[in-house]
Design a protein around this motif. Structure first.
Motif, PDB file in Angstrom:
ATOM      1  N   THR A 129       0.829  -1.208   0.000  1.00 44.10           N
ATOM      2  CA  THR A 129       0.000   0.000   0.000  1.00 44.10           C
ATOM      3  C   THR A 129       0.867   1.263   0.000  1.00 44.10           C
ATOM      4  O   THR A 129       0.350   2.359  -0.220  1.00 44.10           O
ATOM      5  CB  THR A 129      -0.962   0.045   1.206  1.00 44.10           C
ATOM      6  N   LYS A 130       2.153   1.121   0.248  1.00 43.12           N
ATOM      7  CA  LYS A 130       3.065   2.274   0.238  1.00 43.12           C
ATOM      8  C   LYS A 130       3.456   2.577  -1.210  1.00 43.12           C
ATOM      9  O   LYS A 130       3.723   1.658  -1.991  1.00 43.12           O
ATOM     10  CB  LYS A 130       4.328   1.998   1.065  1.00 43.12           C
ATOM     11  N   PRO A 131       3.526   3.849  -1.568  1.00 40.89           N
ATOM     12  CA  PRO A 131       3.815   4.182  -2.967  1.00 40.89           C
ATOM     13  C   PRO A 131       5.224   3.829  -3.419  1.00 40.89           C
ATOM     14  O   PRO A 131       5.498   3.802  -4.613  1.00 40.89           O
ATOM     15  CB  PRO A 131       3.588   5.699  -3.022  1.00 40.89           C
ATOM     16  N   TRP A 132       6.108   3.524  -2.478  1.00 40.03           N
ATOM     17  CA  TRP A 132       7.481   3.170  -2.857  1.00 40.03           C
ATOM     18  C   TRP A 132       7.702   1.658  -2.910  1.00 40.03           C
ATOM     19  O   TRP A 132       8.786   1.207  -3.210  1.00 40.03           O
ATOM     20  CB  TRP A 132       8.499   3.822  -1.926  1.00 40.03           C
ATOM     21  N   VAL A 133       6.665   0.872  -2.630  1.00 39.59           N
ATOM     22  CA  VAL A 133       6.767  -0.588  -2.732  1.00 39.59           C
ATOM     23  C   VAL A 133       5.987  -1.035  -3.968  1.00 39.59           C
ATOM     24  O   VAL A 133       4.799  -0.763  -4.099  1.00 39.59           O
ATOM     25  CB  VAL A 133       6.251  -1.294  -1.466  1.00 39.59           C
ATOM     26  N   GLN A 134       6.679  -1.696  -4.855  1.00 39.00           N
ATOM     27  CA  GLN A 134       6.105  -2.134  -6.122  1.00 39.00           C
ATOM     28  C   GLN A 134       5.955  -3.643  -6.135  1.00 39.00           C
ATOM     29  O   GLN A 134       6.865  -4.373  -5.733  1.00 39.00           O
ATOM     30  CB  GLN A 134       7.022  -1.693  -7.263  1.00 39.00           C
ATOM     31  N   ALA A 135       4.795  -4.105  -6.602  1.00 33.63           N
ATOM     32  CA  ALA A 135       4.576  -5.535  -6.812  1.00 33.63           C
ATOM     33  C   ALA A 135       4.640  -5.792  -8.322  1.00 33.63           C
ATOM     34  O   ALA A 135       3.920  -5.151  -9.093  1.00 33.63           O
ATOM     35  CB  ALA A 135       3.231  -5.957  -6.256  1.00 33.63           C
ATOM     36  N   ILE A 136       5.506  -6.695  -8.712  1.00 35.32           N
ATOM     37  CA  ILE A 136       5.686  -7.032 -10.120  1.00 35.32           C
ATOM     38  C   ILE A 136       5.272  -8.492 -10.290  1.00 35.32           C
ATOM     39  O   ILE A 136       5.839  -9.385  -9.661  1.00 35.32           O
ATOM     40  CB  ILE A 136       7.160  -6.852 -10.548  1.00 35.32           C
ATOM     41  N   ARG A 137       4.260  -8.716 -11.114  1.00 31.11           N
ATOM     42  CA  ARG A 137       3.802 -10.091 -11.350  1.00 31.11           C
ATOM     43  C   ARG A 137       4.864 -10.867 -12.117  1.00 31.11           C
ATOM     44  O   ARG A 137       5.388 -10.389 -13.118  1.00 31.11           O
ATOM     45  CB  ARG A 137       2.513 -10.098 -12.154  1.00 31.11           C
ATOM     46  N   THR A 138       5.165 -12.064 -11.615  1.00 33.67           N
ATOM     47  CA  THR A 138       6.109 -12.943 -12.303  1.00 33.67           C
ATOM     48  C   THR A 138       5.513 -14.347 -12.333  1.00 33.67           C
ATOM     49  O   THR A 138       4.531 -14.620 -11.636  1.00 33.67           O
ATOM     50  CB  THR A 138       7.482 -13.002 -11.587  1.00 33.67           C
ATOM     51  N   ARG A 139       6.144 -15.214 -13.059  1.00 34.65           N
ATOM     52  CA  ARG A 139       5.686 -16.611 -13.110  1.00 34.65           C
ATOM     53  C   ARG A 139       5.886 -17.305 -11.765  1.00 34.65           C
ATOM     54  O   ARG A 139       5.303 -18.348 -11.502  1.00 34.65           O
ATOM     55  CB  ARG A 139       6.410 -17.361 -14.224  1.00 34.65           C
ATOM     56  N   SER A 140       6.693 -16.706 -10.905  1.00 31.96           N
ATOM     57  CA  SER A 140       6.969 -17.276  -9.587  1.00 31.96           C
ATOM     58  C   SER A 140       6.147 -16.621  -8.476  1.00 31.96           C
ATOM     59  O   SER A 140       6.364 -16.892  -7.304  1.00 31.96           O
ATOM     60  CB  SER A 140       8.459 -17.108  -9.254  1.00 31.96           C
ATOM     61  N   GLY A 141       5.228 -15.729  -8.830  1.00 31.92           N
ATOM     62  CA  GLY A 141       4.442 -14.980  -7.856  1.00 31.92           C
ATOM     63  C   GLY A 141       4.842 -13.516  -7.885  1.00 31.92           C
ATOM     64  O   GLY A 141       5.673 -13.099  -8.695  1.00 31.92           O
ATOM     65  N   ASP A 142       4.239 -12.717  -7.022  1.00 27.89           N
ATOM     66  CA  ASP A 142       4.549 -11.288  -6.998  1.00 27.89           C
ATOM     67  C   ASP A 142       5.952 -11.053  -6.426  1.00 27.89           C
ATOM     68  O   ASP A 142       6.291 -11.536  -5.349  1.00 27.89           O
ATOM     69  CB  ASP A 142       3.528 -10.506  -6.169  1.00 27.89           C
ATOM     70  N   PHE A 143       6.736 -10.287  -7.172  1.00 30.45           N
ATOM     71  CA  PHE A 143       8.068  -9.867  -6.760  1.00 30.45           C
ATOM     72  C   PHE A 143       7.920  -8.459  -6.204  1.00 30.45           C
ATOM     73  O   PHE A 143       7.396  -7.565  -6.877  1.00 30.45           O
ATOM     74  CB  PHE A 143       9.011  -9.860  -7.976  1.00 30.45           C
ATOM     75  N   LEU A 144       8.327  -8.265  -4.962  1.00 28.45           N
ATOM     76  CA  LEU A 144       8.206  -6.960  -4.328  1.00 28.45           C
ATOM     77  C   LEU A 144       9.543  -6.235  -4.380  1.00 28.45           C
ATOM     78  O   LEU A 144      10.589  -6.825  -4.105  1.00 28.45           O
ATOM     79  CB  LEU A 144       7.760  -7.110  -2.873  1.00 28.45           C
ATOM     80  N   PHE A 145       9.476  -4.948  -4.734  1.00 26.29           N
ATOM     81  CA  PHE A 145      10.676  -4.113  -4.763  1.00 26.29           C
ATOM     82  C   PHE A 145      10.386  -2.829  -4.023  1.00 26.29           C
ATOM     83  O   PHE A 145       9.416  -2.133  -4.312  1.00 26.29           O
ATOM     84  CB  PHE A 145      11.122  -3.804  -6.195  1.00 26.29           C
ATOM     85  N   ASN A 146      11.248  -2.499  -3.063  1.00 23.42           N
ATOM     86  CA  ASN A 146      11.122  -1.284  -2.274  1.00 23.42           C
ATOM     87  C   ASN A 146      12.051  -0.230  -2.880  1.00 23.42           C
ATOM     88  O   ASN A 146      13.269  -0.369  -2.827  1.00 23.42           O
ATOM     89  CB  ASN A 146      11.486  -1.576  -0.815  1.00 23.42           C
ATOM     90  N   HIS A 147      11.461   0.805  -3.464  1.00 23.71           N
ATOM     91  CA  HIS A 147      12.235   1.827  -4.165  1.00 23.71           C
ATOM     92  C   HIS A 147      13.072   2.695  -3.229  1.00 23.71           C
ATOM     93  O   HIS A 147      14.026   3.317  -3.681  1.00 23.71           O
ATOM     94  CB  HIS A 147      11.307   2.717  -4.996  1.00 23.71           C
ATOM     95  N   LEU A 148      12.729   2.766  -1.951  1.00 20.06           N
ATOM     96  CA  LEU A 148      13.515   3.558  -0.998  1.00 20.06           C
ATOM     97  C   LEU A 148      14.748   2.814  -0.512  1.00 20.06           C
ATOM     98  O   LEU A 148      15.837   3.366  -0.471  1.00 20.06           O
ATOM     99  CB  LEU A 148      12.673   3.924   0.230  1.00 20.06           C
ATOM    100  N   THR A 149      14.549   1.569  -0.121  1.00 17.72           N
ATOM    101  CA  THR A 149      15.633   0.816   0.516  1.00 17.72           C
ATOM    102  C   THR A 149      16.308  -0.176  -0.416  1.00 17.72           C
ATOM    103  O   THR A 149      17.409  -0.630  -0.139  1.00 17.72           O
ATOM    104  CB  THR A 149      15.098   0.029   1.723  1.00 17.72           C
TER     105      THR A 149
END
Length: 126
Positions: free
Chosen positions: A97-117
């Motif tokens: 729900t934070k604007p700096w955390v991105q969920a990217i759909r992959t064949r292995s499930g959602d990959f989360l990336f934190n743009h701040l850290t």
């Protein structure tokens, strides 16, 4: 963690120093190795390197490792938090729900990336 730590949480505050630095290249030096590791993990999870950035509202980038350390991304990320980085507990949370955390759909499930850290993982690893 390396770099400065929050005395209350023990979490790194290096993201804050890098984001707020006026020193040319500070953000790139901080984020480049982290973004490269994240890009490798994303490629492993997805089978590709394609990456769209919600922070910059850019559909096609040259990949996570190239885009996230860029000055353009740094400026957009700073603007996203009004140049007032959140405290470590909030910044490090992998909360979609934070604007700096991105969920990217992959064949292995959602990959989360934190743009701040730069923290990254498959959602099921949390």
């Amino acid at each position: 963690a390396t770099g400065p730590l929050c005395p209350l949480t023990g979490l790194s505050t290096e993201y804050e120093s890098a984001l707020m630095s006026s020193e040319k290249g500070c953000w790139r030096r901080y984020m480049e190795p982290i973004a490269t590791a994240a890009a490798d993990a994303l490629t492993k999870a997805s089978g590709g390197w394609e990456y769209s950035c919600p922070v910059c509202q850019q559909e096609n980038t040259r990949g996570l490792a190239d885009h996230v350390p860029s000055d353009k991304h740094w400026k957009k990320l700073g603007g996203l938090c009004n140049w007032r980085p959140p405290p470590p507990m909030e910044a490090h949370a992998m909360d979609k729900t934070k604007p700096w955390v991105q969920a990217i759909r992959t064949r292995s499930g959602d990959f989360l990336f934190n743009h701040l850290t730069g923290n990254h993982c498959l959602e099921q690893q949390i």
